[in-house]
Design an enzyme around this catalytic site. Structure first.
Site, PDB file in Angstrom:
ATOM      1  N   ARG A 128      51.782  31.088  11.628  1.00  0.00           N
ATOM      2  CA  ARG A 128      51.546  30.348  12.867  1.00  0.00           C
ATOM      3  C   ARG A 128      52.403  29.101  13.006  1.00  0.00           C
ATOM      4  O   ARG A 128      53.128  28.932  14.003  1.00  0.00           O
ATOM      5  CB  ARG A 128      50.053  29.972  12.955  1.00  0.00           C
ATOM      6  CG  ARG A 128      49.134  31.152  13.134  1.00  0.00           C
ATOM      7  CD  ARG A 128      47.671  30.766  12.937  1.00  0.00           C
ATOM      8  NE  ARG A 128      47.371  30.509  11.519  1.00  0.00           N
ATOM      9  CZ  ARG A 128      46.173  30.136  11.066  1.00  0.00           C
ATOM     10  NH1 ARG A 128      45.182  29.951  11.923  1.00  0.00           N
ATOM     11  NH2 ARG A 128      45.983  29.951   9.772  1.00  0.00           N
ATOM     12  N   ASP A 156      49.712  15.891  33.432  1.00  0.00           N
ATOM     13  CA  ASP A 156      50.653  16.377  34.429  1.00  0.00           C
ATOM     14  C   ASP A 156      49.958  16.575  35.773  1.00  0.00           C
ATOM     15  O   ASP A 156      50.539  16.301  36.833  1.00  0.00           O
ATOM     16  CB  ASP A 156      51.292  17.689  33.967  1.00  0.00           C
ATOM     17  CG  ASP A 156      52.231  17.491  32.786  1.00  0.00           C
ATOM     18  OD1 ASP A 156      52.683  16.349  32.574  1.00  0.00           O
ATOM     19  OD2 ASP A 156      52.504  18.477  32.081  1.00  0.00           O
ATOM     20  N   CYS A 192      49.513  24.904   9.497  1.00  0.00           N
ATOM     21  CA  CYS A 192      48.553  26.004   9.398  1.00  0.00           C
ATOM     22  C   CYS A 192      48.176  26.160   7.921  1.00  0.00           C
ATOM     23  O   CYS A 192      48.248  25.196   7.161  1.00  0.00           O
ATOM     24  CB  CYS A 192      49.087  27.293  10.012  1.00  0.00           C
ATOM     25  SG  CYS A 192      50.445  28.093   9.132  1.00  0.00           S
TER      26      CYS A 192
END
Length: 223
Positions: free
Chosen positions: A19, A124, A13
């Site tokens: 963050r 997925d 970041c």
């Protein structure tokens, strides 16, 4: 490929105090539960407040989700830090550009964390639709920890290419949806927004890791 080394993930970041430290510590905690010793997650900032600890609200977020914020100190992103990294996850598209200015060779291994998570969700979903996990990491019969580490390294070091292959299926409605808001010197409400944007991405990455953890036992090679 050095299959004896852990998979090296770097989160990036700006100041490296709000963050990316949250992403670092929560990814590390979650991945340790999948393959202990299989991952090394660190972070850095493009304009880091070098030596500063994690911001208190960010530290509380880490604790809430079961991570450990202790001992964190911000550091400046450098070409040396980027050397040998397997995957770079940035908090914004702007950070991604700054990473690539330092090391263009990381083009195919650098993503914003939200876009990378969406790509893994697509992978997925495709695996589920095909009736199984594709690919599954096989581990040899009678596997030991070194086998698991090697299988994990092989899988994750090839994952960026597979993720990029479904990028066109993971585009957000708005490009801003690739970014995590910067809460520095802002209200607690903005930190909550940061958490709301970041947490689902971390969950998706950890889910993908669990679904594709090394398979142990005598049937592993046939799966």
């Amino acid at each position: 490929m050095d299959t004896s080394a852990p998979v090296r993930i770097l989160t990036v970041c700006t100041g490296n105090i709000c963050r990316s430290p949250v992403a670092e510590r929560l990814l590390q905690a979650g991945l340790d539960q999948v393959v202990l010793g299989g991952f090394q997650v660190t972070s850095a900032g493009t304009r880091a407040m070098v030596g500063y600890p994690m911001q208190p609200i960010s530290a509380n977020i880490v604790r809430t989700f079961g991570g450990d914020p202790e001992g964190f100190l911000a550091r400046q992103l450098t070409p040396q830090i980027l050397r040998g990294v397997d995957l770079v996850l940035t908090m914004t598209s702007g950070h991604r550009g700054e990473v690539l200015q330092l090391d263009a060779s990381l083009l195919k291994r650098t993503f914003t964390i939200r876009e990378f998570a969406r790509m893994l969700d697509v992978l997925d979903g495709q695996a589920s639709a095909s009736g199984g996990q594709v690919p599954v990491i096989p581990a040899a019969k009678g596997t030991d920890d070194n086998d698991s580490l090697a299988a994990t390294a092989a899988f994750w070091k090839s994952l960026p290419a597979r993720a990029a292959g479904v990028r066109h299926l993971a585009l957000p409605p708005d490009a801003a949806d690739n970014d995590i808001i910067d809460p520095y010197r802002r209200s607690a409400e903005v930190y909550r927004q940061m958490e709301d944007e970041l947490a689902p991405a971390i969950v998706s990455i950890l889910r993908h890791a669990r679904l594709n953890a090394p398979v142990r036992g005598s049937r592993a090679g046939s799966l």
